[in-house]
Design an enzyme around this catalytic site. Structure first.
Site, mmCIF file in Angstrom:
data_model
loop_
_atom_site.group_PDB
_atom_site.id
_atom_site.type_symbol
_atom_site.label_atom_id
_atom_site.label_comp_id
_atom_site.label_asym_id
_atom_site.label_seq_id
_atom_site.Cartn_x
_atom_site.Cartn_y
_atom_site.Cartn_z
ATOM 1 N N SER A 154 0.826 -1.208 0.000
ATOM 2 C CA SER A 154 0.000 0.000 0.000
ATOM 3 C C SER A 154 0.862 1.261 0.000
ATOM 4 O O SER A 154 2.014 1.248 0.428
ATOM 5 C CB SER A 154 -0.911 0.010 1.229
ATOM 6 O OG SER A 154 -1.622 -1.204 1.322
HETATM 7 N N1 SAH Z 1 -0.671 -4.441 3.840
HETATM 8 C C1 SAH Z 1 0.007 -4.994 2.683
HETATM 9 C C2 SAH Z 1 -0.790 -4.826 1.415
HETATM 10 C C3 SAH Z 1 -1.885 -5.769 1.340
HETATM 11 S S1 SAH Z 1 -2.557 -6.036 -0.262
HETATM 12 C C4 SAH Z 1 1.359 -4.383 2.519
HETATM 13 O O1 SAH Z 1 1.673 -3.411 3.218
HETATM 14 O O2 SAH Z 1 2.132 -4.893 1.703
HETATM 15 C C5 SAH Z 1 -3.871 -7.092 0.292
HETATM 16 C C6 SAH Z 1 -3.433 -8.467 0.667
HETATM 17 O O3 SAH Z 1 -4.582 -9.139 1.197
HETATM 18 C C7 SAH Z 1 -2.956 -9.307 -0.504
HETATM 19 O O4 SAH Z 1 -1.675 -9.793 -0.232
HETATM 20 C C8 SAH Z 1 -3.986 -10.432 -0.592
HETATM 21 O O5 SAH Z 1 -3.429 -11.664 -0.996
HETATM 22 C C9 SAH Z 1 -4.482 -10.497 0.824
HETATM 23 N N2 SAH Z 1 -5.795 -11.113 1.033
HETATM 24 C C10 SAH Z 1 -6.909 -11.018 0.257
HETATM 25 N N3 SAH Z 1 -7.919 -11.719 0.809
HETATM 26 C C11 SAH Z 1 -7.444 -12.268 1.957
HETATM 27 C C12 SAH Z 1 -7.996 -13.110 2.980
HETATM 28 N N4 SAH Z 1 -9.258 -13.545 2.933
HETATM 29 N N5 SAH Z 1 -7.210 -13.482 4.016
HETATM 30 C C13 SAH Z 1 -5.913 -13.069 4.074
HETATM 31 N N6 SAH Z 1 -5.342 -12.281 3.152
HETATM 32 C C14 SAH Z 1 -6.081 -11.887 2.102
#
Ligand code: SAH
Length: 220
Positions: free
Chosen positions: A64
């Protein structure tokens, strides 16, 4: 100071503090955690600009934007006594920021490859108060519940009910809620007596939260 530390200082001043994030603890955590270690080598020169960047090899997931990470952390009011659950480890950058501020951080990620890359980063940074696991975060992590703070870093159609259930009395949960490609940050608070209050905040655009209480992969 190293080049990266200089760039990080500038990021905090121009991209985060200048846009209204005031909490000194959050700003200090953003100064401390080296964001360039969370992106691929060839993207390191862009690590301190205000963009989301791709992570992982064959997924469309992103780390993000620094401002969004700082803003969400500030809204959540994470304290040193808090046990925090994060959904969507991704690169682990937000996880590391939380770990710098909280007592314990538990983070769930759906994509094994991303979780496996994030775990050694925590160790490398000496953050020993973090547990990361591969699991559908929309059902939460009952083993360590209840949590004082819960942060969802993927866009949900609406807040997954199990997460509200795993929130401690007096706790807060922040989740981007809304349609698949544009959401609003929503802050839920649970009173000491267990009543839930909901407050909508600013617009954000996260990758979709998939899973049992999230989007179905084929849904639009
Ligand atoms: N906070 C992260 C960015 C997250 S992007 C950073 O700083 O890098 C969102 C993430 O949520 C992705 O990696 C995706 O694979 C994950 N995601 C999506 N659905 C999910 C779920 N049900 N449980 C766990 N992770 C999930």
């Amino acid at each position: 100071m190293s080049d990266y530390a200089v760039q990080r200082e500038r990021m905090v001043r121009d991209l985060i503090a200048a846009r209204g994030v005031k909490d000194e603890r959050v700003l200090n955590a953003m100064r401390k955690i080296p964001r360039h270690l969370f992106v691929k080598d060839h993207l390191r020169s862009q690590a301190y600009g205000d963009h989301a960047l791709p992570i992982g090899t064959n997924s469309r997931q992103t780390i993000s934007q620094p401002y969004v990470v700082a803003r969400m952390t500030e809204l959540l009011e994470v304290g040193p006594e808090h046990s925090v659950l994060e959904i969507g480890t991704g690169s682990g950058y937000q996880t590391a920021i939380l770990a710098a501020l909280a007592r314990r951080v538990y983070s769930l990620e759906l994509i094994a490859e991303l979780a496996q890359a994030a775990i050694p980063r925590m160790r490398q940074l000496g953050l020993e108060n973090v547990k990361i696991q591969v699991f559908d975060g929309t059902v939460g992590w009952s083993e360590w519940a209840p949590y004082d703070r819960i942060l969802v870093t993927a866009g949900a159609p609406k807040v997954p009910e199990p997460l509200l259930g795993q929130l401690a009395p007096g706790g807060a949960l922040l989740v981007p809620e809304g349609p698949r490609n544009l959401q609003r940050l929503v802050l839920y608070r649970k009173s000491p007596r267990g009543e839930i209050r909901r407050r909508e905040g600013e617009e954000v655009a996260f990758v979709p939260l998939l899973g049992r209480h999230g989007w179905k992969p084929e849904q639009r």
